[in-house]
Design a protein around this motif. Structure first.
Motif, PDB file in Angstrom:
ATOM      1  N   LYS A  55       0.844  -1.187   0.000  1.00 40.30           N
ATOM      2  CA  LYS A  55       0.000   0.000   0.000  1.00 40.30           C
ATOM      3  C   LYS A  55       0.882   1.241   0.000  1.00 40.30           C
ATOM      4  N   GLN A  56       0.696   2.085  -0.982  1.00 36.13           N
ATOM      5  CA  GLN A  56       1.363   3.385  -1.079  1.00 36.13           C
ATOM      6  C   GLN A  56       2.876   3.305  -0.876  1.00 36.13           C
ATOM      7  N   GLY A  57       3.522   2.384  -1.562  1.00 38.34           N
ATOM      8  CA  GLY A  57       4.978   2.310  -1.507  1.00 38.34           C
ATOM      9  C   GLY A  57       5.558   1.568  -0.327  1.00 38.34           C
ATOM     10  N   VAL A  58       4.721   0.910   0.455  1.00 37.57           N
ATOM     11  CA  VAL A  58       5.201   0.169   1.628  1.00 37.57           C
ATOM     12  C   VAL A  58       4.687  -1.272   1.564  1.00 37.57           C
ATOM     13  N   VAL A  59       5.593  -2.217   1.769  1.00 39.36           N
ATOM     14  CA  VAL A  59       5.215  -3.629   1.851  1.00 39.36           C
ATOM     15  C   VAL A  59       5.205  -4.024   3.323  1.00 39.36           C
ATOM     16  N   THR A  60       4.097  -4.614   3.752  1.00 37.33           N
ATOM     17  CA  THR A  60       3.965  -5.127   5.113  1.00 37.33           C
ATOM     18  C   THR A  60       4.047  -6.647   5.034  1.00 37.33           C
ATOM     19  N   LEU A  61       5.033  -7.208   5.716  1.00 39.98           N
ATOM     20  CA  LEU A  61       5.294  -8.644   5.683  1.00 39.98           C
ATOM     21  C   LEU A  61       4.907  -9.253   7.020  1.00 39.98           C
ATOM     22  N   LYS A  62       4.095 -10.318   6.966  1.00 36.81           N
ATOM     23  CA  LYS A  62       3.679 -11.021   8.177  1.00 36.81           C
ATOM     24  C   LYS A  62       4.248 -12.434   8.128  1.00 36.81           C
ATOM     25  N   ASN A  63       4.978 -12.794   9.170  1.00 29.40           N
ATOM     26  CA  ASN A  63       5.556 -14.129   9.241  1.00 29.40           C
ATOM     27  C   ASN A  63       4.759 -14.977  10.224  1.00 29.40           C
ATOM     28  N   ASN A  64       3.774 -15.679   9.709  1.00 27.87           N
ATOM     29  CA  ASN A  64       2.997 -16.620  10.509  1.00 27.87           C
ATOM     30  C   ASN A  64       3.402 -18.054  10.173  1.00 27.87           C
ATOM     31  N   GLY A  65       4.623 -18.209   9.675  1.00 26.00           N
ATOM     32  CA  GLY A  65       5.129 -19.518   9.296  1.00 26.00           C
ATOM     33  C   GLY A  65       5.832 -20.212  10.438  1.00 26.00           C
ATOM     34  N   LYS A  66       6.480 -21.345  10.131  1.00 24.82           N
ATOM     35  CA  LYS A  66       7.166 -22.162  11.130  1.00 24.82           C
ATOM     36  C   LYS A  66       8.583 -21.683  11.424  1.00 24.82           C
ATOM     37  N   TYR A  67       9.150 -20.850  10.535  1.00 28.51           N
ATOM     38  CA  TYR A  67      10.561 -20.517  10.627  1.00 28.51           C
ATOM     39  C   TYR A  67      10.785 -19.010  10.753  1.00 28.51           C
ATOM     40  N   ALA A  68      11.840 -18.662  11.491  1.00 31.34           N
ATOM     41  CA  ALA A  68      12.316 -17.281  11.475  1.00 31.34           C
ATOM     42  C   ALA A  68      13.032 -17.088  10.139  1.00 31.34           C
ATOM     43  N   LEU A  69      12.877 -15.917   9.543  1.00 34.13           N
ATOM     44  CA  LEU A  69      13.440 -15.661   8.227  1.00 34.13           C
ATOM     45  C   LEU A  69      14.682 -14.798   8.331  1.00 34.13           C
ATOM     46  N   GLY A  70      15.668 -15.098   7.491  1.00 30.22           N
ATOM     47  CA  GLY A  70      16.900 -14.318   7.464  1.00 30.22           C
ATOM     48  C   GLY A  70      16.775 -13.116   6.555  1.00 30.22           C
ATOM     49  N   ALA A  76       8.556  -5.681  -7.378  1.00 33.90           N
ATOM     50  CA  ALA A  76       7.396  -5.132  -8.075  1.00 33.90           C
ATOM     51  C   ALA A  76       7.805  -4.812  -9.506  1.00 33.90           C
ATOM     52  N   SER A  77       6.947  -5.158 -10.426  1.00 28.61           N
ATOM     53  CA  SER A  77       7.126  -4.783 -11.821  1.00 28.61           C
ATOM     54  C   SER A  77       5.806  -4.177 -12.283  1.00 28.61           C
ATOM     55  N   SER A  78       5.779  -3.698 -13.502  1.00 29.32           N
ATOM     56  CA  SER A  78       4.601  -3.022 -14.001  1.00 29.32           C
ATOM     57  C   SER A  78       4.035  -3.746 -15.212  1.00 29.32           C
ATOM     58  N   LYS A  79       2.719  -3.763 -15.298  1.00 29.62           N
ATOM     59  CA  LYS A  79       2.050  -4.345 -16.466  1.00 29.62           C
ATOM     60  C   LYS A  79       2.199  -3.445 -17.686  1.00 29.62           C
ATOM     61  N   VAL A  80       2.428  -2.139 -17.469  1.00 26.88           N
ATOM     62  CA  VAL A  80       2.446  -1.183 -18.581  1.00 26.88           C
ATOM     63  C   VAL A  80       3.833  -0.617 -18.881  1.00 26.88           C
ATOM     64  N   ASP A  81       4.786  -0.718 -17.958  1.00 22.38           N
ATOM     65  CA  ASP A  81       6.135  -0.188 -18.155  1.00 22.38           C
ATOM     66  C   ASP A  81       7.140  -1.296 -17.880  1.00 22.38           C
ATOM     67  N   SER A  82       7.694  -1.865 -18.924  1.00 13.90           N
ATOM     68  CA  SER A  82       8.574  -3.024 -18.770  1.00 13.90           C
ATOM     69  C   SER A  82       9.905  -2.674 -18.107  1.00 13.90           C
ATOM     70  N   THR A  83      10.273  -1.392 -18.029  1.00 18.64           N
ATOM     71  CA  THR A  83      11.547  -1.023 -17.410  1.00 18.64           C
ATOM     72  C   THR A  83      11.407  -0.636 -15.945  1.00 18.64           C
ATOM     73  N   LEU A  84      10.192  -0.600 -15.418  1.00 18.10           N
ATOM     74  CA  LEU A  84       9.986  -0.256 -14.012  1.00 18.10           C
ATOM     75  C   LEU A  84      10.308  -1.462 -13.137  1.00 18.10           C
ATOM     76  N   PHE A  85      11.083  -1.222 -12.091  1.00 25.95           N
ATOM     77  CA  PHE A  85      11.445  -2.280 -11.155  1.00 25.95           C
ATOM     78  C   PHE A  85      11.398  -1.704  -9.752  1.00 25.95           C
ATOM     79  N   GLY A  86      10.801  -2.435  -8.837  1.00 22.11           N
ATOM     80  CA  GLY A  86      10.764  -2.023  -7.444  1.00 22.11           C
ATOM     81  C   GLY A  86      11.149  -3.176  -6.554  1.00 22.11           C
ATOM     82  N   ILE A  87      11.739  -2.845  -5.411  1.00 23.41           N
ATOM     83  CA  ILE A  87      12.133  -3.896  -4.479  1.00 23.41           C
ATOM     84  C   ILE A  87      11.989  -3.411  -3.039  1.00 23.41           C
ATOM     85  N   ALA A  88      11.498  -4.305  -2.199  1.00 26.16           N
ATOM     86  CA  ALA A  88      11.434  -4.081  -0.756  1.00 26.16           C
ATOM     87  C   ALA A  88      12.311  -5.142  -0.116  1.00 26.16           C
ATOM     88  N   LEU A  89      13.306  -4.711   0.650  1.00 26.57           N
ATOM     89  CA  LEU A  89      14.249  -5.640   1.273  1.00 26.57           C
ATOM     90  C   LEU A  89      14.005  -5.740   2.769  1.00 26.57           C
TER      91      LEU A  89
END
Length: 139
Positions: A55-70, A76-89
């Motif tokens: 939502k609005q440039g922010v990714v909210t990650l919920k870990n309800n799994g069995k493991y702690a994540l490292g 994120a990519s775009s359906k209309v702009d093939s050169t757009l790339f986004g990443i949340a680390l």
């Protein structure tokens, strides 16, 4: 007379409810969340129970799994702009039961023409989001 009033009140409530549902269906964002396509059983087990929302440039990650994540990354990519790339680390790790947030950084262009894109210039309705990487935390 009272029965007529109660009956018409119930009908009005249903009409208002249906119209609100219709309005909600037409408003908001329409990002696409790609399912995990990997066949790797360890990777699938690592991400089982892990979810995210955008939502609005922010990714909210919920870990309800069995493991702690490292490390986890969501792209994120775009359906209309093939050169757009986004990443949340999420490289500080995510414990079991924890919810964390990370900003998405967007770039556009290729090679030397690549540059950062402000969120207000991103067509957020046409984003396609997916897990890029996920590792288990080392104990």
């Amino acid at each position: 007379m009272r029965y007529l009033f109660v009956s018409s009140y119930k009908i009005m409530k249903k009409i208002i409810f249906v119209s609100m549902l219709a309005a909600c269906g037409f408003s908001g964002y329409a990002q696409t969340y790609q399912p995990i396509t990997s066949k790797n059983k360890t990777y699938l087990e690592t991400l089982k129970g892990v979810s995210y929302t955008y939502k609005q440039g922010v990714v909210t990650l919920k870990n309800n799994g069995k493991y702690a994540l490292g490390t986890v990354s969501v792209t994120a990519s775009s359906k209309v702009d093939s050169t757009l790339f986004g990443i949340a680390l999420f490289d500080d790790g995510v414990n079991k039961g924890e919810t964390v947030k990370a900003d998405v950084y967007f770039t556009n262009g290729l090679g030397k023409n690549e540059h950062e894109v402000p969120l207000k210039q991103v067509d957020q309705k046409n984003l396609v989001l997916s897990f890029d990487k996920a590792t288990r935390a080392v104990k």
